[in-house]
Design a protein around this motif. Structure first.
Motif, PDB file in Angstrom:
ATOM      1  N   LEU A   1      88.058 -11.707 -10.893  1.00 29.94           N
ATOM      2  CA  LEU A   1      87.971 -10.513 -11.170  1.00 29.94           C
ATOM      3  C   LEU A   1      86.340 -10.299 -11.870  1.00 29.94           C
ATOM      4  N   ASP A   2      85.575 -11.332 -12.486  1.00 32.70           N
ATOM      5  CA  ASP A   2      84.273 -10.903 -12.893  1.00 32.70           C
ATOM      6  C   ASP A   2      83.450 -10.598 -11.375  1.00 32.70           C
ATOM      7  N   ALA A   3      83.986 -11.299 -10.479  1.00 30.95           N
ATOM      8  CA  ALA A   3      83.192 -11.204  -9.155  1.00 30.95           C
ATOM      9  C   ALA A   3      83.185  -9.873  -8.596  1.00 30.95           C
ATOM     10  N   VAL A   4      84.633  -9.354  -8.688  1.00 23.82           N
ATOM     11  CA  VAL A   4      85.060  -8.213  -8.208  1.00 23.82           C
ATOM     12  C   VAL A   4      84.161  -6.836  -8.861  1.00 23.82           C
ATOM     13  N   LEU A   5      84.546  -7.127 -10.313  1.00 27.94           N
ATOM     14  CA  LEU A   5      83.878  -6.212 -11.113  1.00 27.94           C
ATOM     15  C   LEU A   5      82.282  -6.069 -11.049  1.00 27.94           C
ATOM     16  N   ALA A   6      81.651  -7.266 -10.762  1.00 30.00           N
ATOM     17  CA  ALA A   6      80.217  -7.377 -10.535  1.00 30.00           C
ATOM     18  C   ALA A   6      79.881  -6.613  -9.184  1.00 30.00           C
ATOM     19  N   GLU A   7      80.654  -6.830  -8.075  1.00 24.85           N
ATOM     20  CA  GLU A   7      80.521  -6.320  -6.975  1.00 24.85           C
ATOM     21  C   GLU A   7      80.705  -4.707  -7.037  1.00 24.85           C
ATOM     22  N   ALA A   8      81.664  -4.185  -7.578  1.00 25.97           N
ATOM     23  CA  ALA A   8      81.900  -2.656  -7.825  1.00 25.97           C
ATOM     24  C   ALA A   8      80.704  -2.144  -8.758  1.00 25.97           C
ATOM     25  N   ASN A   9      80.128  -2.750  -9.710  1.00 26.54           N
ATOM     26  CA  ASN A   9      79.050  -2.300 -10.623  1.00 26.54           C
ATOM     27  C   ASN A   9      77.888  -2.237  -9.830  1.00 26.54           C
ATOM     28  N   LYS A  10      77.562  -3.184  -8.879  1.00 25.41           N
ATOM     29  CA  LYS A  10      76.340  -3.335  -7.996  1.00 25.41           C
ATOM     30  C   LYS A  10      76.482  -2.179  -6.843  1.00 25.41           C
ATOM     31  N   LEU A  11      77.610  -1.847  -6.287  1.00 26.22           N
ATOM     32  CA  LEU A  11      77.929  -0.815  -5.327  1.00 26.22           C
ATOM     33  C   LEU A  11      77.578   0.613  -6.046  1.00 26.22           C
ATOM     34  N   SER A  12      78.188   0.597  -7.085  1.00 29.11           N
ATOM     35  CA  SER A  12      77.954   1.979  -8.125  1.00 29.11           C
ATOM     36  C   SER A  12      76.498   2.470  -8.174  1.00 29.11           C
ATOM     37  N   LYS A  13      75.586   1.458  -8.507  1.00 28.32           N
ATOM     38  CA  LYS A  13      74.126   1.478  -8.600  1.00 28.32           C
ATOM     39  C   LYS A  13      73.724   2.072  -6.993  1.00 28.32           C
ATOM     40  N   GLU A  14      74.235   1.240  -6.029  1.00 32.25           N
ATOM     41  CA  GLU A  14      73.629   1.524  -4.672  1.00 32.25           C
ATOM     42  C   GLU A  14      73.944   3.210  -4.309  1.00 32.25           C
ATOM     43  N   ILE A  15      75.274   3.393  -4.568  1.00 32.55           N
ATOM     44  CA  ILE A  15      75.670   4.678  -4.193  1.00 32.55           C
ATOM     45  C   ILE A  15      74.903   5.854  -4.927  1.00 32.55           C
ATOM     46  N   GLY A  16      74.548   5.567  -6.089  1.00 30.96           N
ATOM     47  CA  GLY A  16      73.588   6.481  -6.980  1.00 30.96           C
ATOM     48  C   GLY A  16      72.320   6.728  -6.071  1.00 30.96           C
ATOM     49  N   GLN A  17      71.581   5.348  -5.656  1.00 26.58           N
ATOM     50  CA  GLN A  17      70.261   5.722  -5.012  1.00 26.58           C
ATOM     51  C   GLN A  17      70.453   6.308  -3.912  1.00 26.58           C
ATOM     52  N   LEU A  18      71.485   6.131  -3.041  1.00 26.68           N
ATOM     53  CA  LEU A  18      71.748   6.816  -1.746  1.00 26.68           C
ATOM     54  C   LEU A  18      71.749   8.381  -1.932  1.00 26.68           C
ATOM     55  N   PHE A  19      72.534   8.625  -2.848  1.00 24.33           N
ATOM     56  CA  PHE A  19      72.591  10.008  -2.967  1.00 24.33           C
ATOM     57  C   PHE A  19      71.175  10.514  -3.349  1.00 24.33           C
ATOM     58  N   LYS A  20      70.343   9.889  -4.131  1.00 27.50           N
ATOM     59  CA  LYS A  20      69.241  10.405  -4.677  1.00 27.50           C
ATOM     60  C   LYS A  20      68.217  10.553  -3.346  1.00 27.50           C
ATOM     61  N   SER A  21      68.323   9.565  -2.564  1.00 28.50           N
ATOM     62  CA  SER A  21      67.403   9.336  -1.301  1.00 28.50           C
ATOM     63  C   SER A  21      67.883  10.388  -0.098  1.00 28.50           C
ATOM     64  N   GLY A  22      69.219  10.978  -0.455  1.00 32.33           N
ATOM     65  CA  GLY A  22      69.834  12.061   0.650  1.00 32.33           C
ATOM     66  C   GLY A  22      70.551  11.329   2.018  1.00 32.33           C
ATOM     67  N   GLU A  23      71.270  10.311   1.243  1.00 35.60           N
ATOM     68  CA  GLU A  23      71.944   9.831   2.378  1.00 35.60           C
ATOM     69  C   GLU A  23      73.504   9.469   2.008  1.00 35.60           C
ATOM     70  N   PRO A  24      74.221  10.901   1.726  1.00 42.02           N
ATOM     71  CA  PRO A  24      75.410  11.037   1.316  1.00 42.02           C
ATOM     72  C   PRO A  24      76.667  10.193   2.426  1.00 42.02           C
ATOM     73  N   GLN A  25      76.390  10.187   3.664  1.00 50.02           N
ATOM     74  CA  GLN A  25      77.264   9.287   4.649  1.00 50.02           C
ATOM     75  C   GLN A  25      77.548   7.954   4.112  1.00 50.02           C
ATOM     76  N   LYS A  26      76.284   7.313   3.928  1.00 52.33           N
ATOM     77  CA  LYS A  26      76.507   5.789   3.566  1.00 52.33           C
ATOM     78  C   LYS A  26      76.787   5.877   2.179  1.00 52.33           C
ATOM     79  N   ALA A  27      76.555   6.577   1.464  1.00 50.20           N
ATOM     80  CA  ALA A  27      77.237   6.521  -0.089  1.00 50.20           C
ATOM     81  C   ALA A  27      78.972   6.740  -0.004  1.00 50.20           C
ATOM     82  N   ALA A  28      79.135   7.733   1.126  1.00 52.65           N
ATOM     83  CA  ALA A  28      80.827   7.721   1.103  1.00 52.65           C
ATOM     84  C   ALA A  28      81.336   6.490   1.602  1.00 52.65           C
ATOM     85  N   ILE A  29      80.663   5.771   2.375  1.00 52.08           N
ATOM     86  CA  ILE A  29      81.224   4.596   2.916  1.00 52.08           C
ATOM     87  C   ILE A  29      81.378   3.382   1.930  1.00 52.08           C
ATOM     88  N   LEU A  30      80.485   3.509   0.917  1.00 53.48           N
ATOM     89  CA  LEU A  30      80.187   2.661  -0.216  1.00 53.48           C
ATOM     90  C   LEU A  30      81.512   3.115  -1.308  1.00 53.48           C
TER      91      LEU A  30
END
Length: 424
Positions: free
Chosen positions: A47-76
């Protein structure tokens, strides 16, 4: 409640202790505890590993939206949705594992101290001390249930009319003697350094679990289902629960409390001549002593409690003995118990009047009762308690042993409390 890490680190010691108690199926239960804990820890890690991975992906999604890459963000985002469902399933599995582990631990009694003798029942208890002279009574001496009728000081039939069998009515000098004993016991305890407490007479489920009455002894307690409250079987329960979820400072130890309470016990299945009169009741009065101690001092404190009760019985001039309970007669939560018995001359038998016990960390673990040790870390305290004293059988022994042809003579130490020196 035993700690899981203690069980894992001391498996053989735990099994030896449970064998001394004649605890059935110990090895299977202990192994199930260990396996359930391993499953719990594994599920927690996943559970800790899954939550950590989800938290990591959430940060990456935010960065992708900021950098104008919504398709990659949607996949994540699709991956995070999958991880969310996986974390929900794992959380449910973890809750189930925690519940299973807790339920298993609740079934396991405390481990007896090494000095506890082996044995199956009260017949195997070890007499460790005797004191006092058994009096020779006059011809025609009576058991207490006849004496109280003769002098009209306790009415069992009236109690049966008002409530049920086992709820006596104390009258006149009987009521005053009862009150005298309570006040004398409290004064002795407070003089010995115990702080007097007047606690509630009903407790909630958490309090019953904290001191070990629940889930082991539900059938022995009176329960109000509407409010989910239990009438106390002993003052130990509310007084010890004062310290539930408390972290004490090391310099606050020891804690020493005393309390007078009525006690209520269903005592289901207790019938026959051996429980006549005051020998066993559904409602009775008791003065309790409770201690919270540093683990290094708890056994010295237990001996002091034993000496304290000795002094009371000697002042009452009652012949008594002390028994070290064997493994088969030891209470569920106790690691070492001494029983005090007074001799009833009219009945020609020993009557249990007190139990003094050390629970080590067993109750404290349930209560989450801790103190800060010298390293500044939280550590489980040791709890102890004893009857000082339970009134019914003390009163029975006093009435029977102190009877004379002229009446029942009051022990000298009680006369300032009763205001009279004889019941006639």
């Amino acid at each position: 409640m035993l700690q899981v890490q203690f069980i894992k680190d001391n498996r053989e010691k735990v099994l030896v202790g449970l064998a001394k108690r004649n605890f059935k199926d110990a090895e299977n239960i202990i192994d199930e505890v260990i396996a359930t804990d391993e499953n719990r820890k594994s599920t927690q890690a996943k559970l800790d590993a899954v939550l950590a991975e989800a938290n990591k992906l959430s940060k990456e999604i935010g960065q992708l939206f900021k950098s104008g890459e919504p398709q990659k963000a949607a996949i994540l985002k699709e991956k995070t949705a999958t991880l969310k469902e996986e974390s929900k399933t794992l959380a449910e599995q973890l809750a189930t594992a925690n519940e299973q582990l807790q339920s298993l631990l609740y079934t396991i009694p405390n481990i007896p101290n090494e000095i506890v003798p082996g044995g199956n029942s009260e017949e195997d208890n070890e007499i460790v001390f005797e004191a006092g002279s058994i009096p020779t009574l006059h011809e025609g001496a009576m058991p207490h249930w006849e004496l109280v009728k003769k002098y009209d000081i306790i009415d069992f039939e009236l109690g049966n009319k008002i409530a049920a069998a086992g709820f006596p009515v104390y009258k006149g000098k009987g009521a005053r003697l009862q009150r005298a004993l309570i006040n004398y016991f409290l004064d002795k305890n407070t003089a010995a350094g115990y702080l007097e407490i007047q606690p509630p007479y009903l407790v909630n489920e958490a309090s019953g679990i904290g001191t070990g009455q629940l889930p082991d002894k539900e059938g022995q307690m009176y329960h109000d289902a509407k409010d989910d409250l239990y009438l106390i079987p002993t003052g130990e329960v509310p007084v010890t629960n004062i310290y539930r979820d408390v972290i004490l400072k090391a310099d606050e130890l020891p804690v020493a409390n005393t309390a007078y309470t009525p006690c209520f016990r269903r005592e289901a299945g207790s019938y026959g001549a051996h429980v006549r009169g005051l020998n066993r009741l559904h409602q009775f009065d008791k003065v309790e002593i409770v201690r919270v101690e540093h683990p290094e001092n708890s056994y010295a404190a237990l001996e002091k409690m034993v000496d304290h009760i000795k002094e009371i019985l000697e002042e009452l001039n009652l012949p008594y003995r002390i028994l070290k309970l064997c493994g088969g007669d030891l209470g569920f939560t106790s690691t070492l118990t001494y029983d005090f018995e007074a001799f009833s001359t009219s009945q020609d038998k020993w009557l249990e009047i007190s139990s003094v016990s050390n629970f080590e960390t067993f109750q404290a673990n349930r209560l989450k009762l801790r103190f800060k040790n010298s390293d500044g870390k939280n550590q489980l305290a040791h709890t102890l308690n004893g009857s000082s004293l339970a009134l019914p059988r003390v009163l029975a022994a006093l009435l029977e042993n102190c009877q004379t042809p002229e009446g029942i003579k009051i022990p000298e130490v009680l006369i300032p409390y009763t205001g009279f020196d004889i019941i006639n």
